[in-house]
Design a protein around this motif. Structure first.
Motif, short mmCIF file in Angstrom:
data_model
loop_
_atom_site.label_atom_id
_atom_site.label_comp_id
_atom_site.label_asym_id
_atom_site.label_seq_id
_atom_site.Cartn_x
_atom_site.Cartn_y
_atom_site.Cartn_z
N ARG A 91 1.43 16.16 -3.78
CA ARG A 91 2.80 15.68 -3.50
C ARG A 91 3.22 14.59 -4.46
N LEU A 92 2.28 13.74 -4.87
CA LEU A 92 2.60 12.71 -5.87
C LEU A 92 3.02 13.38 -7.17
N LEU A 93 2.28 14.38 -7.60
CA LEU A 93 2.62 15.06 -8.85
C LEU A 93 3.96 15.78 -8.73
N THR A 105 0.84 -1.19 0.00
CA THR A 105 0.00 0.00 0.00
C THR A 105 0.88 1.25 0.00
N ARG A 106 0.47 2.24 -0.76
CA ARG A 106 1.13 3.55 -0.76
C ARG A 106 0.07 4.63 -0.62
N TRP A 122 -0.25 -2.77 -4.79
CA TRP A 122 -1.60 -3.33 -4.84
C TRP A 122 -2.68 -2.31 -4.48
N LEU A 123 -2.42 -1.44 -3.52
CA LEU A 123 -3.40 -0.42 -3.16
C LEU A 123 -2.72 0.94 -3.15
N LEU A 124 -3.21 1.83 -3.98
CA LEU A 124 -2.70 3.19 -4.05
C LEU A 124 -3.80 4.13 -3.53
N ILE A 125 -3.47 4.86 -2.47
CA ILE A 125 -4.42 5.80 -1.88
C ILE A 125 -4.01 7.21 -2.31
N LEU A 126 -4.93 7.89 -2.96
CA LEU A 126 -4.71 9.27 -3.41
C LEU A 126 -5.67 10.17 -2.64
N ASP A 127 -5.10 11.02 -1.82
CA ASP A 127 -5.89 11.88 -0.94
C ASP A 127 -5.88 13.31 -1.45
N ASP A 128 -6.90 14.06 -1.10
CA ASP A 128 -7.03 15.48 -1.44
C ASP A 128 -7.09 15.71 -2.95
N TRP A 129 -7.79 14.83 -3.65
CA TRP A 129 -8.01 15.01 -5.08
C TRP A 129 -8.89 16.24 -5.30
N GLY A 130 -8.52 17.06 -6.24
CA GLY A 130 -9.37 18.16 -6.66
C GLY A 130 -9.18 19.46 -5.92
N LEU A 131 -8.21 19.55 -5.02
CA LEU A 131 -7.99 20.81 -4.31
C LEU A 131 -7.44 21.88 -5.25
N ALA A 132 -6.73 21.46 -6.29
CA ALA A 132 -6.22 22.39 -7.29
C ALA A 132 -6.38 21.75 -8.67
N SER A 133 -6.52 22.57 -9.68
CA SER A 133 -6.61 22.06 -11.05
C SER A 133 -5.29 21.42 -11.45
N HIS A 191 -1.40 14.23 -17.61
CA HIS A 191 -0.74 13.12 -18.30
C HIS A 191 -0.24 12.08 -17.29
N ASP A 192 0.42 12.54 -16.23
CA ASP A 192 0.96 11.63 -15.22
C ASP A 192 -0.15 10.84 -14.54
N LEU A 193 -1.22 11.51 -14.16
CA LEU A 193 -2.31 10.83 -13.48
C LEU A 193 -2.95 9.79 -14.39
N LEU A 194 -3.17 10.14 -15.66
CA LEU A 194 -3.74 9.18 -16.60
C LEU A 194 -2.81 7.98 -16.77
N GLU A 195 -1.52 8.24 -16.84
CA GLU A 195 -0.54 7.15 -16.98
C GLU A 195 -0.64 6.18 -15.80
N ILE A 196 -0.71 6.72 -14.59
CA ILE A 196 -0.80 5.90 -13.38
C ILE A 196 -2.11 5.10 -13.39
N LEU A 197 -3.21 5.78 -13.65
CA LEU A 197 -4.52 5.11 -13.61
C LEU A 197 -4.65 4.07 -14.71
N ASP A 198 -4.09 4.36 -15.87
CA ASP A 198 -4.15 3.40 -16.97
C ASP A 198 -3.38 2.13 -16.63
N ASP A 199 -2.22 2.28 -15.99
CA ASP A 199 -1.43 1.11 -15.58
C ASP A 199 -2.17 0.27 -14.54
N ARG A 200 -2.98 0.90 -13.72
CA ARG A 200 -3.63 0.23 -12.59
C ARG A 200 -5.02 -0.31 -12.94
N TYR A 201 -5.66 0.23 -13.96
CA TYR A 201 -7.05 -0.08 -14.24
C TYR A 201 -7.30 -1.58 -14.38
N ALA A 202 -8.23 -2.09 -13.57
CA ALA A 202 -8.65 -3.50 -13.56
C ALA A 202 -7.52 -4.45 -13.15
#
Length: 153
Positions: free
Chosen positions: A36-38, A29-30, A61-72, A79-90
């Motif tokens: 901070r991730l970005l 888990t992370r 196995w488990l990625l926790i992303l907190d405080d989504w949407g506080l800034a645009s 691009h980075d977020l899509l890359e991460i989510l695409d690798d993890r999807y399903a």
């Protein structure tokens, strides 16, 4: 999983409790605040470790992303977020804690094409918890008692 609610409603607390339990049963888990991730990914791009960081996130196995949407998101952040989510999807679990309603996420992403792609990977098939009611911080503060010591003035 998506955990939504107002500031102080207990989103981070629940996300961390679930992450803690995952660790206790041996699930890697992370936890990251999205900003901070970005920032970490931006630094990794600069020092050449970006592929290694992306790979590490994909294997967790488990990625926790907190405080989504506080800034645009910036162009690179999208691009980075899509890359991460695409690798993890399903393949792996992603838990997102946020206070922005899903219908406003396109505004946070800032680009309709990236917005659709990111929402598709996050919202479809997600379990959702929408927290309502009293703020947990206020409830916690109200349970604290200040005791006067006899003789103190």
């Amino acid at each position: 999983m998506l955990i939504s609610g107002a500031t102080g409603s207990g989103k981070s607390y629940i996300a961390c409790a679930l992450g803690h339990q995952a660790c206790r049963v041996g699930i890697s888990t992370r936890y990251y605040r999205v900003s901070r991730l970005l920032d970490e990914l931006s630094l990794a791009r600069g020092d050449g470790s970006y592929p290694k960081v992306i790979q590490r996130l994909a294997r967790t196995w488990l990625l926790i992303l907190d405080d989504w949407g506080l800034a645009s998101l910036s162009g690179q952040g999208r691009h980075d977020l899509l890359e991460i989510l695409d690798d993890r999807y399903a393949r792996r679990g992603t838990l997102l804690a946020n206070q922005v309603p899903v219908e406003h996420w396109h505004e946070v992403v800032g680009d309709p094409t990236f917005g659709d792609a990111i929402l598709d990977r996050l919202v479809n098939n997600a379990h959702r918890i929408d927290l309502k009611g009293a703020l947990m911080r206020r409830l916690y503060d109200s349970t604290k008692m200040v005791r006067a010591v006899p003789g103190d003035a």
